[in-house]
Scaffold this active site. Structure first.
Site, mmCIF file in Angstrom:
data_model
loop_
_atom_site.group_PDB
_atom_site.id
_atom_site.type_symbol
_atom_site.label_atom_id
_atom_site.label_comp_id
_atom_site.label_asym_id
_atom_site.label_seq_id
_atom_site.Cartn_x
_atom_site.Cartn_y
_atom_site.Cartn_z
ATOM 1 C CD GLN A 256 -49.023 30.713 25.431
ATOM 2 O OE1 GLN A 256 -47.849 30.815 25.765
ATOM 3 N NE2 GLN A 256 -49.503 29.591 24.927
ATOM 4 C CE LYS B 117 -56.402 16.533 19.479
ATOM 5 N NZ LYS B 117 -55.039 16.056 19.342
ATOM 6 C CE LYS C 12 -58.811 24.863 28.896
ATOM 7 N NZ LYS C 12 -57.522 24.857 29.550
ATOM 8 C CD1 TRP D 188 -41.813 26.289 27.389
ATOM 9 C CD2 TRP D 188 -43.118 27.911 26.570
ATOM 10 N NE1 TRP D 188 -43.110 25.848 27.427
ATOM 11 C CE2 TRP D 188 -43.928 26.818 26.932
ATOM 12 C CE3 TRP D 188 -43.716 29.040 26.017
ATOM 13 C CZ2 TRP D 188 -45.311 26.828 26.769
ATOM 14 C CZ3 TRP D 188 -45.096 29.043 25.858
ATOM 15 C CH2 TRP D 188 -45.878 27.954 26.228
ATOM 16 C CD1 TRP E 168 -43.791 33.286 23.131
ATOM 17 C CD2 TRP E 168 -45.525 34.652 22.741
ATOM 18 N NE1 TRP E 168 -43.492 34.057 22.040
ATOM 19 C CE2 TRP E 168 -44.529 34.898 21.786
ATOM 20 C CE3 TRP E 168 -46.717 35.381 22.696
ATOM 21 C CZ2 TRP E 168 -44.685 35.848 20.779
ATOM 22 C CZ3 TRP E 168 -46.872 36.326 21.700
ATOM 23 C CH2 TRP E 168 -45.865 36.565 20.751
ATOM 24 N N PRO F 109 -46.321 32.207 17.852
ATOM 25 C CG PRO F 109 -44.214 31.206 17.985
ATOM 26 C CD PRO F 109 -45.031 32.347 18.537
ATOM 27 C CG ASP G 183 -43.157 27.142 19.142
ATOM 28 O OD1 ASP G 183 -41.922 27.166 19.012
ATOM 29 O OD2 ASP G 183 -43.720 26.946 20.230
#
Ligand SMILES: [Zn+2]
Ligand SMILES: [Zn+2]
Length: 1020
Positions: free
Chosen positions: A568, A608, A605, A533, A572, A49, A88
């Protein structure tokens, strides 16, 4: 009878995609593609999510299109693939965004603002960009059910999470510990070990060598110091012990130290192996082992902080002391280090905690009160210097953990916290990991396996507001604890009445008082919420509200497939396995694809702060989603990082999508003219031309390869094979070589073979390609299939995935064609070496090779003849070389491979030279037709002016010229003489230089001539 719709030569892919989106909406294609497979074997997917409190970036788009490809593929392969979206919604990231919005920075301010209002704001903010997410998801063609997603803040979801925690509680795996944990002073909460693992940065910290003065029986003795080292001076305020290794050698040394202006002698103790930290001369006075130092007492560095629960300020021995750095004497502060805490507890030493949970010194340390610990380092160093107990100070570059969310340096800090005893489940975690296929495979026992090997207990609780409340109540009177596993249980145990639709979040849940089983007293909930998590790790069962509803979970566990980015692994991917192991002792997923990151075009990479994030929302105004998808799929192994730019996508569109479109356009154009319909034609493949059989064989080989690669989740292998087939086999070879077969006007068997073959291959290719490029394939399918065959399925995405027909795979034929294409390439090389252009026909090529190759090549020699433009192709054995014939003729020799050579006869006779000239004239004429945009069927008149030699050539080949250019006549004439025609613009004239010759050509379209089909040839 229905026919294909005409197409435009250039496709507007972005517009086409908008139309397809509308079509899917209108016909509910996605829903139908899922429902169609109901009752079939399941392929279970769990959506990792995202949080919709920020805009989707290219990395999100990558995971979304990869998911889409795999799920569309599995659906077409006949599996029932449910695709429930998920959001999430809890956790610190959300709180931090809201804090920023409210302009507040601490927990006290949140409490002042009101938890109810604060959590309401959090709840609203998590769907702030939902619309953008839904749009981006839809626009890129990710089919997932966003109308009925799982949402981690919903009561049903929380109830399932509560149930699972109670399971863990019942197993005795949920405990409250006083532990040194990584702690973010800004977020005022602990971090789990997998969160810490995400935030290491290299930083420079002070590195100080401090003299601890030993207590001696005789106060008059010369002072004796233990030299210890630390990179976190602020932790000296919590010093309780100094640790030495029991068996290493330590020395007492006399050193000179500069103290103000004079030089003073000092006697220090440190490990012998670390003597090089000393500056200047020293003299060893005595040697002894670490054991000899045990239990020696020293004077506290500072005497502010109070010490509780045991002795302090003595030397202890410990095996963890190393001689890699420092002095071999380790400053030990149980409040600020995990190892420190353990060893002090073991030795029954005391504890001092002069730092509050926001990382500031407390009133216990008056000179530093209210200072942030890291900022106090300098002041502490000054204090040590003034008292003459700082030996030296350096800077030290090391890797230090930072908060992955807010970037504050983490502190190791003794806290009370709730834990899941994952350490005790280590063997189960490892065993369950063995049941999982990892892509790439090395993660299984590498990055992930190593992480499991060193697994630590899961610090579960967070002293925060917006999260699943920890479902543990504690009795005020007797301390009894109770874990609530459902809303029903909550209602039964509560002293006050609890509505069944109670919002399970803080602050409402905090008001629910339970009755203590043991004493009848009031039980109140602990204030903590849990690590978000854990929420997302519960998705496999909580999204189905298990065990309160049972069926869906039973049918959807474990998942066959999950995929997210590599970060992740400790996020996750771990939390899923951790939760599932604790509750079911089973792996929650069987296949996991870990994706690389998206970098900008320079390989940096995207972030922002660097301002290099491609704005996904405006991207589709110009770039096709199919091109974006195709670029990502073919860029390289998806497990590696991918460079990303709008430019790269554009190039991909040019290279691949346009080639596909051109092939399709070619077919539709001629099929429309000929009113070809696949309905009333059927010719067994074995009766068709060799190149048809070859293309069909290649298609079936491709189908096999693509399925093989997709089953291994090697998406780049599958997509690159499709690309090679489309560009090399289909477009550059088959269509280019077969064009003339489509130009024949009469009914013709070979033409029908070509139409059928190209049609079948395009339709199959569409299906193969559908999961990769869902839009353009749908468009092509709608025209090629739906326009003419009304009984066929309404969408390419409802079709079955093609399966290879092994009986149509002709390995020998493919080998032969491969050989021929190598020979063609060699022939062209020979021509270019000899400086003879391709349009000049030549007498022959001779190929010398073994018997095996000769047999392969001879069957397709006709193709070689045409491609290299020679009258004859001869296969000979080595004798040709020996006989000297190769040397006699004017042959250009090219090596094809070790045993194969090609000889090109480079001596054209007069007839061949004339033909070469004429071919040039034809090519120029066709170019002029194109300049005028003439219809394919438009006839022309040709006029020319040239020298005698060219004239003779034209004369000898005039039939050929007329056939190729649709000329009704070809006359020597100066067109400008005809003033009338020139004025009317009916005549188009151009001068050409062909080799050494000057030729003036003019063409006159005969638009008055009826454009019937009764003409001998059509122009390409
Ligand atoms: Zn933080
Ligand atoms: Zn009680």
């Amino acid at each position: 009878m229905p026919y294909f719709k005409k197409e435009t030569q250039k496709a507007d892919f972005a517009k086409l995609e908008e139309d397809i989106l509308e079509l899917w909406d209108r016909e509910k294609t996605f829903e139908r593609s899922v429902d169609l497979r109901e009752g079939c074997d399941k392929f279970v997917f769990v959506e990792g999510p995202p949080t919709a409190n920020g805009l989707p970036h290219p990395g999100h788009i990558l995971t979304r299109v990869v998911k889409d490809l795999v799920l569309r593929y599995k659906t077409m392969r006949g599996f029932y693939v449910k695709r429930k979206a998920g959001w999430d919604t809890h956790g610190l990231p959300v709180e931090i965004e809201v804090e920023k919005e409210l302009g507040i920075t601490s927990k006290q301010e949140i409490e002042k603002y009101g938890i109810e209002k604060f959590n309401q704001k959090c709840k609203e903010s998590v769907f702030r960009y939902e619309k953008e997410w839904v749009n981006a998801t839809k626009r890129v063609g990710f089919w997932i059910d966003m109308d009925d997603p799982y949402i981690t803040f919903e009561n049903d979801y929380i109830e399932s999470v509560w149930w699972s925690l109670k399971e863990i509680w019942n197993k005795g795996l949920l405990y409250k510990g006083h532990k040194v944990v990584p702690f973010c002073p800004r977020c005022e909460t602990t971090l789990s070990s997998h969160e810490v693992a995400q935030g290491y940065q290299d930083v420079e910290d002070p590195s100080v060598y401090v003299k601890f003065k030993l207590k001696q029986e005789n106060d008059e003795s010369e002072p004796l110091y233990l030299l210890a080292w630390t990179t976190t001076p602020w932790t000296l305020l919590g010093n309780i012990a100094l640790a030495v290794h029991p068996s290493h050698t330590y020395v007492k040394v006399r050193v000179n130290v500069k103290d103000e202006d004079r030089v003073k002698e000092d006697v220090l103790i440190l490990a012998e192996a670390r003597l090089d930290v000393l500056e200047g001369e020293y003299e060893i006075i005595e040697r002894f082992s670490g054991n000899d130092l045990e239990d020696l007492k020293y004077e506290p560095l500072f005497d502010f902080a109070k010490i509780e629960g045991g002795e302090a300020h003595k030397v202890i021995t410990a095996d963890f002391v190393t001689l890699d750095e420092g002095t071999g004497i380790v400053h030990t502060a149980p409040a600020f280090g995990e190892v420190d805490y353990e060893v002090c507890r073991e030795k029954k030493l005391g504890f001092s905690q002069p730092v509050s949970i926001d990382g500031h010194f407390t009133h216990e340390v008056p000179p530093l009160e209210g200072m942030f610990v890291k900022d106090a380092d300098k002041l502490i160093i000054d204090m040590l210097t003034q008292r003459g107990i700082l030996y030296k100070e350096e800077r030290y570059l090391h890797s230090y953990p930072f908060c992955w969310r807010c970037d504050s340096p983490l502190l190791y800090y003794a806290r009370e916290s709730w834990f899941i005893a994952m350490k005790s489940l280590r063997d189960n975690l490892l065993a369950n990991n063995e049941k999982i296929n990892w892509y790439p495979e090395h993660l299984k026992h590498g990055r992930f396996g190593n992480f499991l090997d060193d697994i630590e207990d899961w610090a579960l609780s967070r002293e925060r507001f917006w999260g699943t409340p920890l479902n543990i109540w504690v009795c005020n009177d007797c301390g009894q604890r109770y874990c609530v596993g459902s809303i029903k249980e909550l209602q039964e145990k509560a002293k006050n009445s609890v509505p069944s639709d109670i919002d399970l979040h803080r602050p409402y849940i905090d008001d629910v008082v339970l009755e203590c089983d043991a004493c009848g007293g009031d039980m109140r909930r602990v204030k903590d919420v849990i690590d978000c998590w854990y929420d997302s790790g519960s998705a496999p069962f909580a999204q189905w509200h298990y065990p309160f509803e049972v069926e869906e979970f039973k049918q959807n566990f474990p998942a066959h497939f999950i995929t997210e980015a590599i970060d992740q692994t400790r996020g996750w991917f771990y939390s899923l396995l951790g939760v599932s192991t604790a509750i079911f002792d089973a792996p929650p997923y069987l296949n996991v694809l870990s994706l690389g990151h998206i970098l900008d075009e320079k390989g940096v990479k995207m972030s922002k702060s660097k301002g290099n994030v491609v704005d996904m929302n405006t991207l589709y105004d110009t770039e096709a989603a199919d091109a974006l998808r195709w670029y990502l799929f073919t860029a390289g192994p998806l497990t590696d990082d991918i460079r990303f730019s709008a430019q790269a996508i554009r190039e991909k569109q040019k290279k691949f999508l346009n080639t596909l479109w051109n092939s399709y356009f070619f077919f539709v154009t001629y099929a429309t003219i000929d009113q070809f319909s696949p309905k009333d034609k059927s010719i067994p493949v074995e009766q068709r031309n060799a190149i048809d059989r070859w293309l069909i064989s290649r298609l079936n080989t491709l189908t096999k390869d693509v399925i093989d690669a997709l089953e291994r989740f090697e998406l780049h292998v599958a997509s690159r094979k499709i690309e090679e087939f489309t560009i090399n086999d289909l477009s550059n070879w088959y269509i280019r070589r077969s064009r003339r077969r489509f130009w024949i006007v009469e009914e013709n068997f070979d033409k029908d073979c070509a139409y059928l073959t190209l049609y079948e291959v395009l339709v199959s290719l569409c299906k193969l390609l559908a999961p990769f490029a869902p839009f353009v394939t749908e468009h092509i399918y709608q025209n090629l299939v739906r326009s003419v065959l009304e009984d066929e399925l309404e969408s390419v995405h409802l079709c079955d995935y093609p399966s290879p027909d092994e009986s149509l795979i002709k390995v020998e034929l493919e080998d032969s064609m491969e050989l021929i294409s190598k020979l063609v390439e060699a022939g062209r090389r020979a021509r270019s070496d000899a400086g003879i252009k391709i349009r000049q026909p030549l007498k022959e090529v001779v190929v010398t090779c073994g018997k095996d190759k000769r047999e392969k090549g001879e069957g397709l020699a006709e193709i070689l003849k045409e491609e290299v433009n020679v009258r004859e192709v001869l296969f000979k054995d080595e004798e040709f070389l020996m006989s000297g014939a190769a040397a006699e003729g004017d042959y250009k020799q090219v090596e094809v491979d070790e045993e194969t050579r090609l000889f090109l006869d480079c001596c054209p006779d007069k007839n061949l030279i004339e033909e070469g000239l004429v071919r040039d004239i034809v090519r120029r004429t066709q170019g002029m037709r194109k300049d005028l945009d003439l219809e394919y069927t438009e006839k022309i008149e040709i006029m020319y002016v040239c020298d005698e030699e060219v004239k003779e050539a034209i004369h000898n080949f005039s039939d050929y010229i007329r056939n190729e250019t649709l000329a009704v006549s070809i006359e020597e004439e100066t067109p400008s003489n005809s003033a009338e025609d020139a004025e009317s613009g009916h005549i188009y004239e151009k001068r050409w230089k062909i080799g050494e010759k000057e030729v003036s050509l003019a063409i006159k379209p005969l638009s008055s001539v009826e454009r019937d089909k009764n003409i001998s040839t059509r122009e390409k």
